[in-house]
Design a protein around this motif. Structure first.
Motif, PDB file in Angstrom:
ATOM      1  N   ILE A  44       8.361  -0.672  -8.137  1.00 25.53           N
ATOM      2  CA  ILE A  44       8.706   0.414  -6.870  1.00 25.53           C
ATOM      3  C   ILE A  44       7.440   1.175  -6.609  1.00 25.53           C
ATOM      4  CG2 ILE A  44       9.972   2.215  -5.652  1.00 25.53           C
ATOM      5  CD1 ILE A  44      12.439   1.081  -6.808  1.00 25.53           C
ATOM      6  N   ALA A  45       6.620   1.613  -7.420  1.00 23.20           N
ATOM      7  CA  ALA A  45       5.797   2.280  -7.434  1.00 23.20           C
ATOM      8  C   ALA A  45       4.326   1.416  -7.024  1.00 23.20           C
ATOM      9  CB  ALA A  45       5.151   3.020  -8.819  1.00 23.20           C
ATOM     10  N   CYS A  46       4.111   0.192  -7.356  1.00 24.00           N
ATOM     11  CA  CYS A  46       3.321  -0.649  -6.716  1.00 24.00           C
ATOM     12  C   CYS A  46       3.450  -0.790  -5.380  1.00 24.00           C
ATOM     13  CB  CYS A  46       3.294  -1.927  -7.703  1.00 24.00           C
ATOM     14  SG  CYS A  46       2.585  -1.749  -9.188  1.00 24.00           S
ATOM     15  N   ILE A  47       4.638  -1.197  -4.998  1.00 24.62           N
ATOM     16  CA  ILE A  47       4.865  -1.374  -3.681  1.00 24.62           C
ATOM     17  C   ILE A  47       4.807  -0.326  -2.812  1.00 24.62           C
ATOM     18  CG2 ILE A  47       6.890  -2.010  -2.134  1.00 24.62           C
ATOM     19  CD1 ILE A  47       8.178  -3.734  -4.299  1.00 24.62           C
ATOM     20  N   SER A  48       5.044   1.037  -3.125  1.00 19.38           N
ATOM     21  CA  SER A  48       4.967   2.246  -2.510  1.00 19.38           C
ATOM     22  C   SER A  48       3.423   2.547  -2.335  1.00 19.38           C
ATOM     23  CB  SER A  48       5.546   3.419  -3.057  1.00 19.38           C
ATOM     24  OG  SER A  48       6.968   3.400  -3.019  1.00 19.38           O
ATOM     25  N   MET A  61       9.254 -11.086   4.727  1.00 22.77           N
ATOM     26  CA  MET A  61       8.253 -10.680   4.222  1.00 22.77           C
ATOM     27  C   MET A  61       7.091 -10.113   5.248  1.00 22.77           C
ATOM     28  SD  MET A  61       8.254 -10.409   0.861  1.00 22.77           S
ATOM     29  CE  MET A  61       6.766 -10.436   0.239  1.00 22.77           C
ATOM     30  N   LYS A  62       7.353 -10.979   6.460  1.00 23.48           N
ATOM     31  CA  LYS A  62       6.170 -10.467   7.364  1.00 23.48           C
ATOM     32  C   LYS A  62       6.830  -9.226   7.990  1.00 23.48           C
ATOM     33  CE  LYS A  62       4.248 -12.148  11.787  1.00 23.48           C
ATOM     34  NZ  LYS A  62       4.295 -13.232  12.895  1.00 23.48           N
ATOM     35  N   GLU A  63       8.116  -8.969   8.221  1.00 19.28           N
ATOM     36  CA  GLU A  63       8.441  -7.892   8.858  1.00 19.28           C
ATOM     37  C   GLU A  63       8.380  -6.579   7.994  1.00 19.28           C
ATOM     38  OE1 GLU A  63      12.234  -9.577  11.688  1.00 19.28           O
ATOM     39  OE2 GLU A  63      12.523  -9.273   9.410  1.00 19.28           O
ATOM     40  N   GLY A 114       5.608  -3.615   9.185  1.00 18.46           N
ATOM     41  CA  GLY A 114       6.241  -2.433   9.572  1.00 18.46           C
ATOM     42  C   GLY A 114       5.935  -1.425   8.512  1.00 18.46           C
ATOM     43  N   ALA A 115       5.023  -1.713   7.587  1.00 24.92           N
ATOM     44  CA  ALA A 115       4.760  -0.709   6.639  1.00 24.92           C
ATOM     45  C   ALA A 115       4.085   0.447   7.366  1.00 24.92           C
ATOM     46  CB  ALA A 115       3.762  -1.418   5.499  1.00 24.92           C
TER      47      ALA A 115
END
Length: 113
Positions: A31-35, A55-57, A61-62
């Protein structure tokens, strides 16, 4: 690439966590990597890991893609990150690289520039 874009984030998330946990790393580190990469809060990542976004959304949307992601170098599945032209596909592969490095035992402070 379109096939990768269509994968559900929830499915890929589960695979990323499983890979890390097999190597004695934690879901919180994933989660830390994704965040770090996307700007999603840990709570948002957890919520989306149960959702239906592709994955695209998820990536488009990030909240705020980390500008330092360009510093991530190397290869994923034999493909050099520097050679990937599609920005969205490159971001997805950068996430793969971060989790690969995590699973190899590198600490978060070494993985995330």
């Amino acid at each position: 690439m379109d096939k990768v874009f269509a994968y559900k984030f929830s499915k890929i998330y589960g695979l990323l966590v499983a890979k890390a946990v097999r190597k004695e790393r934690s879901e919180d580190e994933v989660i830390a990597c994704i965040s770090w990469l996307t700007g999603y809060s840990p709570e948002d990542v957890r919520r989306e890991s149960q959702g239906e976004l592709s994955m695209k959304e998820f990536f488009t949307g990030a909240p705020c893609m980390n500008e330092k992601r360009a510093l991530i170098k190397g290869s994923v599945c034999g493909v050099k990150l520097a050679e990937i032209e599609d920005p969205l596909y490159k971001d997805i592969r950068i996430l793969d690289k971060l989790i690969d490095d995590l699973a190899k035992g590198k600490s978060l402070d070494k993985i995330l520039p």
